[in-house]
Structure formats: structure tokens, C-alpha cells
Design an enzyme around this catalytic site. Structure first.
Site, short mmCIF file in Angstrom:
data_model
loop_
_atom_site.label_atom_id
_atom_site.label_comp_id
_atom_site.label_asym_id
_atom_site.label_seq_id
_atom_site.Cartn_x
_atom_site.Cartn_y
_atom_site.Cartn_z
CD GLU A 62 -1.78 -2.41 1.27
OE1 GLU A 62 -0.68 -2.68 1.82
OE2 GLU A 62 -2.58 -3.28 0.89
CG HIS A 131 -10.12 -7.46 6.70
ND1 HIS A 131 -9.44 -8.12 7.70
CD2 HIS A 131 -9.38 -7.62 5.57
CE1 HIS A 131 -8.34 -8.67 7.20
NE2 HIS A 131 -8.27 -8.37 5.91
#
Lengths: 332, 351
Positions: A62, A131
Site C-alpha cells: 500500500e 477489515h
């Protein structure tokens, strides 16, 4: 007027398609967004339509993805980053908060970072603590970032087009549960933009103002429809962008209803709704309050894995309904 | 000049008086003058003492007026409504304007001030903000109110906030009846309405008031007297605003001759006092046109209503996409079709 009903995933894809057709500088990058079509299927067939140079599958890094996007943006491109889960933006936070958000200011306005970072957030999928978060306060507390939280397909399309036009970084937070649901309103054809920083009055009413974004708009709307049968009239306002926050319609509404409830899925502590409350408390409409301001938010805990507990941890329709009824009945 | 000496009363309690009738005489260091009644009504009480100086702003007598303070004067031969008998508060007639009798300022009408009992430490009493505001407005001591809200908190209902008083209900009914009667008179007038979206410019209400007056000033024939339909020399813009007694129509006389900030201030203070049910009597008559701002409700009306003895009427509307629309209705006995269209065009250009 078009009467096309799209899901939010389709509307977001349409906005990206239009932007890529309009401008060569627009490209998408992220994990599994190419051949696979995205973890939630949002990019879909774009890889096949625009090719591997404009729909870029990246390694699992990321920090690298956002860093590459910031560099591209500085050199004249308009990247759209997709981060698979908003939780993973933690990995990229230096590039987001210290680079993308600040370069424009630290270089005296000489450079811009026209970058859009799209990422799904929210609970309800049984994906547990790492998540399922709602992280809009992280981004909203960084000056230099705009933060968009669309609640429906039509808004998502118009707001994303405006975000891509924006010369500065925009964080675009999409609730996962909204991806597959068609909106209440049709999605117009064409490239109509919805300006960032403009709240929308979703529904007018006179007894209670509810401010909500994302999926909480849908839940609150359902409650408003149900309670109208009981004679409780709810005005629902969706700020759509929480940074900048357009407070004028909220003040106007509170002036009228005298009651305010703010609803968010994320934890109550230091959530963006607290900013709404602070602004209302400091404005002239405070004097018109006939009830204490009600805050309805997620619990201050990581989202549990057990489905029953996951539900309890964030406001559900029944919670919003009970709270709305209580505030109107108790405060007259 | 700070005082005037009361020389003589021309009336006594119980007398019926007509608007313009002399009520009393005062002597000041500049001039001796007769003070006329600003309205029809009945004298209730003489407050002053003959031969004694009265400060400016202090009441001289108290009268009950026939005119609904919240309503407006249709003037001329407009029929009086079958409204309930007036139930308005006594109005104190004050010699406030005698300092400038030459320019014939209207006598200022003001409600008698309500004495507020001093509150205890406000933090000792738990009340929602709106309840505090209502209590202050109505002179209610929160110590005397029994709280019914959660945690012994005084709610709006506890201070009577949501309920309309009987007086309010009566006055609202009288007000509606008066307006309805007036509009019945204009229904048979040949009229037509035009609309146009305003693409740019300031469509703020005060800006429209001022520019509309400026446009009408170029057409003296459209500002008519309610008495005989002859042209008058002023432009009077009645603005429909909300009040606790229903629609109020305060008249802004020659607003185009005021500065923007003067007009804005006057509008704000008038709207505020109308909200509380008071409009100065001087602002209840003399209208030659009317404006209704619907854009604040995000609505539009394509056909504004004509009020009696007015040749034009405007609304400011707003469409779905937030664009402002100005609509004009004209009396075809005074204006041709193309005249009317040009009038609206002039206004929008001026904006």
C-alpha cells in the site's frame, strides 16, 4: 431524465470510465483491480477496456501504491488509487497524510497532488476487526485532505467525477454493503459533477433532524419513512463530504426542528459526528434546541468477528428508530 | 429636545376616535403641536398629567386600535372583513416624532415593555435552550415552571411553547379573513403572470425589494392610491413575512432611496418584530406592490397574487437545481402584455 437504476459499484465504475475517456492523465492502480476486476468487483472490465497501462495491477504494498500515485500526480497525472480495504491505508499513511496532504502547502502552492484514493470501509461482512473499520476521522483530521462518504449510486458517480477533477487529494470512502444495493434514485447518464462540500437534504421533516453519511443514510431513511406513519416527521441530511463539512443546511434544519440526532457507524469517540455537534453547539441554532443532541454511533471496540456481536457493535435500524422515537416523545 | 409639556387632551377615556383626529397637544421648546391618532379606535386611559413634561418615548395615552396590528390596510373602499372583534393589546401613543414635525414623521407605535423578573442563577435551573428563550421572551420566571422533561429538565412544552394561545388563534383567523377578503376583490381583475430564471446577480430579498422599487419609480402610473386609483409619488413594497399571528405584510416605503445596509437593517428589525407579532402601524399602509420570497422555502410560484389597489405583484422562487426564478403578475387594466414583460426584464437586468 434517465431512470437507470445502478448499484454503487456500477456507478463508481461508470464515473471512472467517463473520467478515463475524458482525460488521458486519469489511470487506476491497486491490488487485483486488473484482470480480477477488484476485490469487490468495482473496476470490473475496465482492464479489458483501457488496457494494462491505465488499469494497473500492483504488488501488495500500500505504501508503494500511494507513493507511486503521489509521484504520478506531481508529474501531471490524475491517479485513482484503490486500496482493497480502508484498514490497509494504515500501511500508506505516511504518503497520504505527510506527503499527499502537505506538499501543496509546503511548496507554497507551486505543486498540486490531484489524487483520488478510493477504498471500501465498514462492517457487516463478517470480516472482523482488521477489515471492517470506518476510518473517516483519521483522514478528516488531516488538513489538506478532502473526505467524501457517498451514500448512494447517483451521488457516488457525481462526487467521484468531482473528486477526480479536484486539484488536491481526495479520500473517497465507499461502504461495502452499499456496493450491491441499487439506490433509491436513478443515476443520470453523462458526466454531471456533484460539487464537493455540499450537504444534501435527503428528506424534509419538521420534528427531528438526522445527520448521517454512507450506509447510515439508508438506515435512517428507512426509519424516517416508518416513523412518518406515527406522525413523527424526520428531516434527513447527508453531508456527503465530511471534509469540508457544509453545515449551513444542518443549522437551518435544527433551527426548524429543534432536535438533532447524529448517526455514524464508526466508534463514537472522536468521530466526525462530534464535529457536527460542536458546530451546532457553537451556532445560533443552538438557542432553538428543544432537546439534548443525541449521538448514535458504534461502540468503542474493535468490530467483533461473531455475527451477533458484529451487529450489536454498530447502530442498526431498530436502534435508530428507538432513539428517534425517544427523543421526539421525551422532548416536547 | 428630550421632553414635551402636555398642554391639553382632546379626548377622554371611552371616546371613539378616527385616524387623524387630534388626541392631545404638546408644547416643546421648538414648537407647539397637535398629535393625531394613528388609527381608528377607542381611548382607554390618559396617562400624562396636564402641564407636566413628558419624556420622549414615554406613553401619553393608551388606546385600543381597530386595525389589526399584524394586518395591513387595504385602504380606499376595501370592505372590512367579518373578522372577530379586534383583540389586540393596547397601543401606547408616544410623542416620539414631535422633534421633527416638519417632515411629518409618523407617530411611532410601540408595545408597552414587559417587565422581566430577575432570574436566579440560570445554572440552578435545568431547561433546554429553546425553553429559556421562550421564558425570556414571555417574561416567565423559570423558577415557577414545573419540569416534566427527563432529569427534571424544563421542556418547551412546560413553558407553553408549542401551543398557540387563544389570542394567537383568534388573531390568526382574523388575519386570514382579512387577506382572503382582499384577494377576493382582485380575483376578477384581468391579469397575467410571467416568470424568468435568474442566471446571475444577487437575488437576495432586500436586493429585489430595492431594485423593484427602482424599476417602479420609472413608472409613476403603476403606483396608485387606494382612494381613487390616481398615481402617488411613492413606491411602497409590501413584503410577505411570517409572524406569530400569520402572514404579515409590512410596507417598505421608497426602499430604493435607502442605502443597501439601511434597508437590510430595517428589514431585519421589521422581520424580527413581525415575528413577535408587532409591525409599526406606519408600515401597514401605503403599499403599491408586493413581494413574496418563496426561495427560502425552496419553492416556486408561477402566478403571484395581486393585492387590492396594487397593479403588480412579485414572487422569488427557486427551482429543483437551486436556480432563482422571479415571477410577476400584472393588472392588465394598467399594463399591456409587453409592458409587463419589459418590467420583469428591467428588474432582472437591474439585479
Amino acid at each position: 431524465m434517465s431512470d437507470r437504476m445502478l448499484t454503487m459499484a456500477e456507478a463508481v465504475r461508470e464515473a471512472m470510465t467517463i473520467a478515463m475517456e475524458e482525460r488521458e492523465e486519469v489511470f487506476i492502480l491497486g491490488e487485483d483491480i486488473g484482470i480480477y476486476g477488484g476485490a469487490f468487483g468495482v473496476t470490473g472490465d475496465l482492464y479489458h477496456r483501457f488496457g494494462p497501462e491505465r488499469v494497473l495491477d500492483t504488488p501488495i504494498s500500500e505504501l508503494g501504491i500511494v507513493g507511486a500515485a503521489v509521484g504520478a500526480a506531481l508529474s501531471g497525472m490524475r491517479p485513482i488509487v484503490e486500496i482493497q480495504f480502508s484498514d490497509f491505508t494504515a500501511q500508506a499513511m505516511d504518503q497520504i497524510a505527510n506527503q499527499a496532504a502537505k506538499i501543496h502547502f509546503m511548496l507554497g502552492g507551486a505543486l498540486h497532488v490531484p489524487l483520488v484514493l478510493r477504498t471500501p470501509q465498514g462492517s457487516g461482512t463478517g470480516a472482523a476487526a482488521q477489515h471492517s473499520q470506518n476510518l473517516e476521522p483519521w483522514f478528516a483530521s488531516v488538513p489538506g485532505l478532502k473526505v467524501v462518504v457517498p451514500s448512494n449510486p447517483a451521488d457516488a458517480k457525481g462526487l467521484l467525477l468531482a473528486a477526480i477533477d479536484d486539484p488536491n487529494p481526495v479520500i473517497f470512502l465507499e461502504h461495502k454493503l452499499l456496493y450491491k444495493i441499487p439506490g433509491r434514485d436513478p443515476v443520470p447518464e453523462g458526466a454531471t459533477r456533484i460539487p464537493l462540500g455540499v450537504s444534501k437534504v435527503v428528506r424534509t421533516g419538521k420534528d427531528l433532524t438526522i445527520v448521517a453519511t454512507g450506509i447510515m443514510v439508508n438506515k435512517s431513511f428507512e426509519v424516517a419513512e416508518k416513523l412518518s406513519a406515527e406522525g413523527i416527521s424526520i428531516e434527513l441530511i447527508d453531508p456527503r463530504t465530511i471534509s469540508p463539512l457544509d453545515t449551513a443546511p444542518i443549522f437551518e434544519s435544527v433551527e426548524k426542528t429543534g432536535r438533532l440526532m447524529v448517526v455514524q457507524e464508526g466508534p463514537s469517540h472522536a468521530g466526525y459526528i462530534n464535529e457536527v455537534i460542536a458546530q451546532v453547539s457553537g451556532s445560533a441554532c443552538f438557542g432553538n434546541l428543544i432537546a439534548p443532541i443525541k449521538r448514535l454511533a458504534g461502540m468503542n471496540i474493535p468490530i467483533p468477528y461473531a455475527p451477533q456481536l458484529e451487529k450489536v457493535a454498530v447502530p442498526q435500524i431498530a436502534d435508530i428508530e428507538a432513539a428517534a422515537r425517544e427523543i421526539v416523545k421525551n422532548w416536547r | 429636545m428630550e421632553t414635551g409639556e402636555l398642554i391639553l387632551y382632546h379626548v377622554k377615556p371611552g371616546d371613539r376616535v378616527k385616524s387623524g383626529q387630534v388626541l392631545f397637544e404638546v408644547m416643546t421648546d421648538k414648537i407647539d403641536m397637535e398629535v393625531e391618532s394613528p388609527a381608528d379606535g377607542v381611548i382607554e386611559q390618559l396617562v400624562g398629567e396636564i402641564g407636566v413634561a413628558i419624556e420622549i418615548g414615554k406613553p401619553v395615552l393608551i388606546m385600543q386600535t381597530d386595525t389589526e396590528v399584524m394586518s395591513f390596510d387595504f385602504g380606499g373602499d376595501a370592505p372590512l372583513p367579518d373578522a372577530p372583534a379586534p383583540v389586540i393589546e393596547p397601543v401606547a401613543v408616544q410623542p416620539a416624532a414631535i422633534e421633527t414635525p416638519v417632515v411629518a414623521s409618523p407617530v411611532v407605535i410601540a408595545p408597552a415593555p414587559v417587565a422581566l423578573p430577575p432570574l436566579t442563577n440560570p445554572r440552578e435551573i435545568r431547561a433546554v435552550p429553546k425553553a429559556r428563550a421562550i421564558a425570556e421572551d414571555r417574561g416567565i420566571d423559570l423558577r415557577t415552571v414545573a419540569p416534566t422533561g427527563p432529569d427534571h429538565t424544563i421542556t418547551v412544552e412546560d413553558v407553553g411553547g408549542n401551543k398557540l394561545s387563544e389570542d394567537q388563534i383568534k388573531r390568526q383567523a382574523a388575519n386570514k379573513a382579512l387577506i382572503a377578503k382582499g384577494l377576493e376583490m382582485t380575483r376578477s381583475i384581468p391579469q397575467i403572470s410571467f416568470s424568468r430564471n435568474v442566471k446571475s446577480g444577487s437575488v437576495e430579498l432586500t436586493s429585489v425589494i430595492s431594485n423593484w422599487a427602482r424599476v417602479l419609480r420609472t413608472r409613476p402610473d403603476l403606483n396608485i392610491s387606494p382612494k381613487d386609483g390616481s398615481a402617488v409619488s411613492h413606491v411602497g413594497v409590501a413584503v410577505i413575512i411570517e409572524s406569530k399571528y400569520g402572514s404579515a405584510l409590512p410596507v417598505f416605503k421608497d426602499p430604493d432611496l435607502q442605502t443597501v445596509s439601511e434597508l437590510a437593517d430595517l428589514f431585519m428589525s421589521t422581520a424580527k418584530s413581525a415575528h413577535n407579532g408587532k409591525v409599526p402601524l406606519a408600515m401597514l399602509s401605503g403599499a403599491t406592490t408586493a413581494i413574496f420570497d418563496l426561495s427560502k422555502y425552496k419553492m416556486n410560484s408561477s402566478a403571484p397574487v395581486l393585492f387590492p389597489n396594487q397593479v403588480t405583484s412579485l414572487t422569488i422562487g427557486e427551482n429543483f437545481s437551486g436556480e432563482k426564478i422571479i415571477s410577476l403578475t400584472i393588472d392588465l387594466r394598467y399594463l399591456d402584455f409587453y409592458d409587463g414583460a419589459q418590467l420583469l426584464d428591467s428588474l432582472i437586468s437591474a439585479l
